[in-house]
Structures are given as structure tokens and as C-alpha cells.
Design an enzyme around this catalytic site. Structure first.
Site, PDB file in Angstrom:
ATOM      1  N   ARG A 111      11.158  -6.407   4.853  1.00 17.86           N
ATOM      2  CA  ARG A 111      11.085  -4.902   4.673  1.00 17.86           C
ATOM      3  C   ARG A 111      12.065  -4.389   5.645  1.00 17.86           C
ATOM      4  O   ARG A 111      12.488  -4.734   6.826  1.00 17.86           O
ATOM      5  CB  ARG A 111       9.528  -4.571   5.333  1.00 17.86           C
ATOM      6  CG  ARG A 111       9.052  -3.319   5.273  1.00 17.86           C
ATOM      7  CD  ARG A 111       7.717  -2.910   5.436  1.00 17.86           C
ATOM      8  NE  ARG A 111       6.915  -3.447   6.505  1.00 17.86           N
ATOM      9  CZ  ARG A 111       5.824  -3.371   6.182  1.00 17.86           C
ATOM     10  NH1 ARG A 111       5.316  -2.823   5.351  1.00 17.86           N
ATOM     11  NH2 ARG A 111       4.953  -3.908   7.048  1.00 17.86           N
ATOM     12  N   ARG A 129      -1.051  -9.488  12.612  1.00 20.82           N
ATOM     13  CA  ARG A 129      -1.695  -8.454  12.058  1.00 20.82           C
ATOM     14  C   ARG A 129      -2.548  -8.864  10.971  1.00 20.82           C
ATOM     15  O   ARG A 129      -3.563  -8.406  10.453  1.00 20.82           O
ATOM     16  CB  ARG A 129      -0.527  -7.458  11.530  1.00 20.82           C
ATOM     17  CG  ARG A 129      -0.146  -6.619  12.433  1.00 20.82           C
ATOM     18  CD  ARG A 129       1.243  -6.121  12.250  1.00 20.82           C
ATOM     19  NE  ARG A 129       1.558  -5.378  10.952  1.00 20.82           N
ATOM     20  CZ  ARG A 129       2.628  -5.306  10.466  1.00 20.82           C
ATOM     21  NH1 ARG A 129       3.556  -5.777  10.984  1.00 20.82           N
ATOM     22  NH2 ARG A 129       2.617  -5.034   9.135  1.00 20.82           N
ATOM     23  N   LYS A 181       0.916  -1.207  -0.088  1.00 17.70           N
ATOM     24  CA  LYS A 181       0.128   0.002   0.052  1.00 17.70           C
ATOM     25  C   LYS A 181       0.921   1.402   0.126  1.00 17.70           C
ATOM     26  O   LYS A 181       0.742   2.140  -0.678  1.00 17.70           O
ATOM     27  CB  LYS A 181      -0.838  -0.166   1.479  1.00 17.70           C
ATOM     28  CG  LYS A 181      -2.025  -0.909   1.340  1.00 17.70           C
ATOM     29  CD  LYS A 181      -2.910  -0.788   2.570  1.00 17.70           C
ATOM     30  CE  LYS A 181      -2.013  -0.904   3.866  1.00 17.70           C
ATOM     31  NZ  LYS A 181      -1.602  -2.350   4.103  1.00 17.70           N
ATOM     32  N   ARG A 233      -9.612   1.368   8.780  1.00 19.58           N
ATOM     33  CA  ARG A 233      -9.397   0.063   8.857  1.00 19.58           C
ATOM     34  C   ARG A 233     -10.489  -0.780   9.679  1.00 19.58           C
ATOM     35  O   ARG A 233     -10.272  -2.032   9.964  1.00 19.58           O
ATOM     36  CB  ARG A 233      -8.030  -0.147   9.629  1.00 19.58           C
ATOM     37  CG  ARG A 233      -7.034  -0.803   9.361  1.00 19.58           C
ATOM     38  CD  ARG A 233      -5.861  -0.679  10.334  1.00 19.58           C
ATOM     39  NE  ARG A 233      -4.688  -1.484  10.085  1.00 19.58           N
ATOM     40  CZ  ARG A 233      -3.578  -0.931   9.422  1.00 19.58           C
ATOM     41  NH1 ARG A 233      -3.327   0.477   8.985  1.00 19.58           N
ATOM     42  NH2 ARG A 233      -2.535  -1.763   9.205  1.00 19.58           N
ATOM     43  N   ARG A 242      11.129  -2.726  11.444  1.00 19.16           N
ATOM     44  CA  ARG A 242      10.116  -2.185  12.186  1.00 19.16           C
ATOM     45  C   ARG A 242       9.816  -3.411  13.334  1.00 19.16           C
ATOM     46  O   ARG A 242       9.757  -4.629  13.079  1.00 19.16           O
ATOM     47  CB  ARG A 242       8.604  -2.155  11.371  1.00 19.16           C
ATOM     48  CG  ARG A 242       8.500  -0.834  10.665  1.00 19.16           C
ATOM     49  CD  ARG A 242       7.084  -0.838   9.883  1.00 19.16           C
ATOM     50  NE  ARG A 242       5.997  -1.353  10.111  1.00 19.16           N
ATOM     51  CZ  ARG A 242       4.993  -1.607   9.564  1.00 19.16           C
ATOM     52  NH1 ARG A 242       4.752  -0.854   8.618  1.00 19.16           N
ATOM     53  NH2 ARG A 242       3.776  -1.932  10.205  1.00 19.16           N
TER      54      ARG A 242
HETATM   55  N1  LIG Z   1      -6.556   3.167  10.934  1.00 23.21           N
HETATM   56  C1  LIG Z   1      -5.821   2.490  12.074  1.00 23.21           C
HETATM   57  N2  LIG Z   1      -6.446   2.254  13.156  1.00 23.21           N
HETATM   58  C2  LIG Z   1      -6.309   1.628  14.180  1.00 23.21           C
HETATM   59  N3  LIG Z   1      -4.662   1.135  14.219  1.00 23.21           N
HETATM   60  C3  LIG Z   1      -4.012   1.751  13.158  1.00 23.21           C
HETATM   61  C4  LIG Z   1      -4.605   2.183  11.962  1.00 23.21           C
HETATM   62  N4  LIG Z   1      -3.479   2.580  11.300  1.00 23.21           N
HETATM   63  C5  LIG Z   1      -2.291   2.301  11.775  1.00 23.21           C
HETATM   64  N5  LIG Z   1      -2.620   1.698  13.081  1.00 23.21           N
HETATM   65  C6  LIG Z   1      -1.504   1.213  13.928  1.00 23.21           C
HETATM   66  O1  LIG Z   1      -0.294   1.151  13.223  1.00 23.21           O
HETATM   67  C7  LIG Z   1       0.305  -0.069  13.109  1.00 23.21           C
HETATM   68  C8  LIG Z   1       1.042   0.201  11.718  1.00 23.21           C
HETATM   69  O2  LIG Z   1       0.143   0.336  10.815  1.00 23.21           O
HETATM   70  P1  LIG Z   1       0.719   0.109   9.183  1.00 23.21           P
HETATM   71  O3  LIG Z   1       1.924   0.806   9.181  1.00 23.21           O
HETATM   72  O4  LIG Z   1      -0.518   0.629   8.320  1.00 23.21           O
HETATM   73  O5  LIG Z   1       0.740  -1.421   9.092  1.00 23.21           O
HETATM   74  P2  LIG Z   1       0.531  -2.555   7.986  1.00 23.21           P
HETATM   75  O6  LIG Z   1       1.873  -3.010   7.407  1.00 23.21           O
HETATM   76  O7  LIG Z   1       0.065  -3.594   8.951  1.00 23.21           O
HETATM   77  O8  LIG Z   1      -0.423  -2.254   6.955  1.00 23.21           O
HETATM   78  C9  LIG Z   1      -0.839  -1.047  13.100  1.00 23.21           C
HETATM   79  O9  LIG Z   1      -0.559  -2.331  13.175  1.00 23.21           O
HETATM   80  C10 LIG Z   1      -2.025  -0.554  13.986  1.00 23.21           C
HETATM   81  O10 LIG Z   1      -1.370  -0.890  15.165  1.00 23.21           O
END
Ligand SMILES: Nc1ncnc2c1ncn2[C@@H]1O[C@H](COP(=O)(O)OP(=O)(O)O)[C@@H](O)[C@H]1O
Length: 301
Positions: free
Chosen positions: A192, A247, A81, A158, A236
Site C-alpha cells: 500500500r 493488526r 474496505k 471494531r 503508512r
Molecule cells: N474503530 C476503531 N477502534 C479503535 N481503533 C481504531 C478504530 N479505527 C481505527 N483505529 C486505529 O487506527 C488504526 C488504523 O486504522 P485503519 O486505517 O482502519 O486500519 P486497517 O488497515 O488495519 O483496517 C488502527 O490500527 C487502530 O489503531
């Protein structure tokens, strides 16, 4: 990738904010702000900006509506994404807003939220809707002050509740649902790497899925860092096998229904990634009716 052109009269993507765009943005910020009640039932349908919902993906064929695009990226962890949202953001001149980055910025700060968030994020759980909306409102507010308009959201909404809140305050034009074969997702997350200095995203995984039972194979080359980032790469803390699997489970439970939310509104563009960036980027642009002059030039060189 500064130069872009659209092949059709799709939603306008001019870099300059218009008065209409600014008004929409102000509204969005106010509505998402923490003083806004946490219950989506308090949304005022009279002031809902979401009046002219486009039919199905006709959104890309509509006349420009005088503001920049407001797009959302959906997709499992590791799907890419951030990569594609960031490329489109450069191409269209709209900000790429990743709520994961907002959370990580907060974690890196010494703010009071930081320790609370650390535990949640490192367990692969979702942060509460209220905290995320607060962080997003502040980011939008800062962008508005700089004259930004339009957005490509990555990682938000989300949950269905987040999608309802967003729908209550502004009109999302298009939701791009990126899909990648499940075998590749875990490997992509584990491979990553991020440059601790410039924030650039790279990947050391070399994914080579063999053709099997009539399914074609898939190859995704690593995305190596440039020499100046090579010694500054970090992983990360939530990209461990156990946390990535958690996740992925949470995505299925909490975010998969968001796909249905937008599908039922005719806004979901499903896009199956055929491989890495070289195989996928031009296909994604075609699906979006966009053209990348710089990419064409470098391909022709
Ligand atoms: N819209 C959201 N609602 C709730 N938690 C979020 C949201 N966006 C990000 N997070 C938090 O930040 C973390 C990292 O998000 P992100 O970088 O988008 O991860 P991913 O690689 O899982 O898509 C998530 O696992 C969650 O804890």
C-alpha cells in the site's frame, strides 16, 4: 461516478438530506458525543432509533425510509474496505467516514492526543473506544453542519462494545463483510502507498496466487499511481510486516465477534472478493442491487 441508479426500491440514496435524515444525524452526534457516558448501559431504549429492524438482508428490498443509507464496512486490514467504501460513497452521494483516517488526521496534527495515539497505532493496537467515539462524533458534527446525511463507515465499529453503542443510537441498514484470501492480505498491506499530497491510495503489490488443491488461483494487479502522484508516495508507518501481523491478530480477537453481532441481527452481507477491482466491483454492485452508469460506459468505450 456521479450518476447512479438502483435496480430496486432499496434504501434511498438521494444526495439531498431530508428532515428525517437530519434529525437522525443530530441524534447520533449528541449520543456519541464525549459527554455521553462511556458505558453502553446508559443508552435509553425509549429513544433508541433502532425500532424498525429489517429482517435479514430484506433491507435492500425495503421501501425507502426517507433518509440516506447508513452502511458499515467490515474486513481485515488490507482487504480493501477503503477502496470499495470510497467508490460506493461516490456512487451513492453519502460520506465515506474511515475512523483510521480520523486517527491519522489527529496524528498529523499537533494536538495533545497525537503523541498518545502514535504509540498505540504504530504498535497495531486499537485506540480506546472513548477516543474513537470522540473523533467520530466530531466528524459527524462537522458533516451535519455541511448538510451531509447517511454514511458509509469504514473501520468502525471494531469492537462489540462500539457496535452496541452504535446500535443504541441509530439504525444500521447493512454491514458489508469483505473477505479476501489470507495469503493476499499481508502483501496488500505491505504494497500500500499513499500520495502525501492528494491522499490517494495505490498499491504496488502484484498478487499472483497459483491454483492449488482444487482452489482456483487469484491475480490482483498493482494499482499504480498517476504520474503526478508517483514521486509523492509514502507508506503508512503501521504497514510493516510485524505491525500488520499484529493488526490481523487483533482483528481476529476484537473485530471477528462484530461480524457475529451483525450476523445474528440479519444485517451481514458476506462478500468474497474474487480478485482486484476489475473483477470485484461489478460483482459487489450486483450483490448490492446497484448499478454504476459511469463504469458501464467506460467498459463499453
Ligand atoms: N474503530 C476503531 N477502534 C479503535 N481503533 C481504531 C478504530 N479505527 C481505527 N483505529 C486505529 O487506527 C488504526 C488504523 O486504522 P485503519 O486505517 O482502519 O486500519 P486497517 O488497515 O488495519 O483496517 C488502527 O490500527 C487502530 O489503531
Amino acid at each position: 461516478m456521479a450518476v447512479f441508479s438502483r435496480c430496486s426500491t432499496a434504501a434511498t440514496a438521494a444526495a439531498k438530506p431530508t428532515a428525517a435524515a437530519a434529525a437522525t444525524f443530530s441524534y447520533l452526534i449528541r449520543a456519541l458525543s464525549p459527554s455521553f457516558s462511556s458505558s453502553s448501559s446508559t443508552l435509553d431504549p425509549e429513544t433508541d432509533l433502532n425500532r424498525n429492524k429489517p429482517a435479514a438482508l430484506g433491507v435492500l428490498k425495503r421501501e425507502p425510509k426517507g433518509r440516506n443509507v447508513q452502511w458499515v464496512f467490515l474486513g481485515c486490514p488490507g482487504v480493501g474496505k477503503g477502496t470499495y467504501a470510497s467508490r460506493l460513497s461516490n456512487l451513492l452521494g453519502v460520506p465515506h467516514i474511515a475512523t483510521g483516517d480520523l486517527v491519522r488526521d489527529e496524528l498529523a496534527s499537533s494536538g495533545s492526543l497525537s503523541s498518545q495515539l502514535k504509540e498505540i497505532v504504530n504498535q497495531g493496537k486499537l485506540v480506546s473506544d472513548e477516543i474513537i467515539i470522540d473523533l467520530l462524533s466530531k466528524r459527524l458534527e462537522m458533516g451535519e453542519a455541511k448538510g451531509e446525511s447517511g454514511f458509509i463507515l469504514d473501520g468502525f465499529p471494531r469492537t462489540v462494545r462500539q457496535a452496541e453503542i452504535l446500535e443504541g443510537v441509530t439504525d444500521i441498514d447493512l454491514v458489508i463483510n469483505l473477505k479476501l484470501r489470507e495469503e493476499a492480505l499481508l502483501a496488500k498491506c505491505l504494497g500500500r502507498r499513499i500520495c502525501s499530497e492528494c491522499g490517494g491510495n495505490y498499491n504496488v503489490a502484484s498478487i499472483d496466487i497459483k491454483a492449488d488443491n482444487g482452489r482456483p488461483g487469484m491475480y490482483m494487479a498493482p494499482l499504480p499511481p498517476p504520474p503526478q502522484c508517483a514521486s509523492k508516495l509514502i507508506t503508512r508507518p503501521d504497514d510493516t510486516e510485524e505491525v500488520v501481523k499484529q493488526r490481523l491478530r487483533i482483528y481476529q480477537a476484537m473485530t471477528r465477534p462484530v461480524e457475529d453481532f451483525y450476523r445474528s441481527r440479519g444485517k451481514l452481507l458476506e462478500f468474497d472478493l474474487p480478485g482486484g477491482i476489475p473483477e470485484s466491483w461489478s460483482k459487489l454492485l450486483r450483490a448490492l442491487n446497484l448499478e454504476d452508469h459511469d463504469d458501464k460506459q467506460s467498459a463499453a468505450a
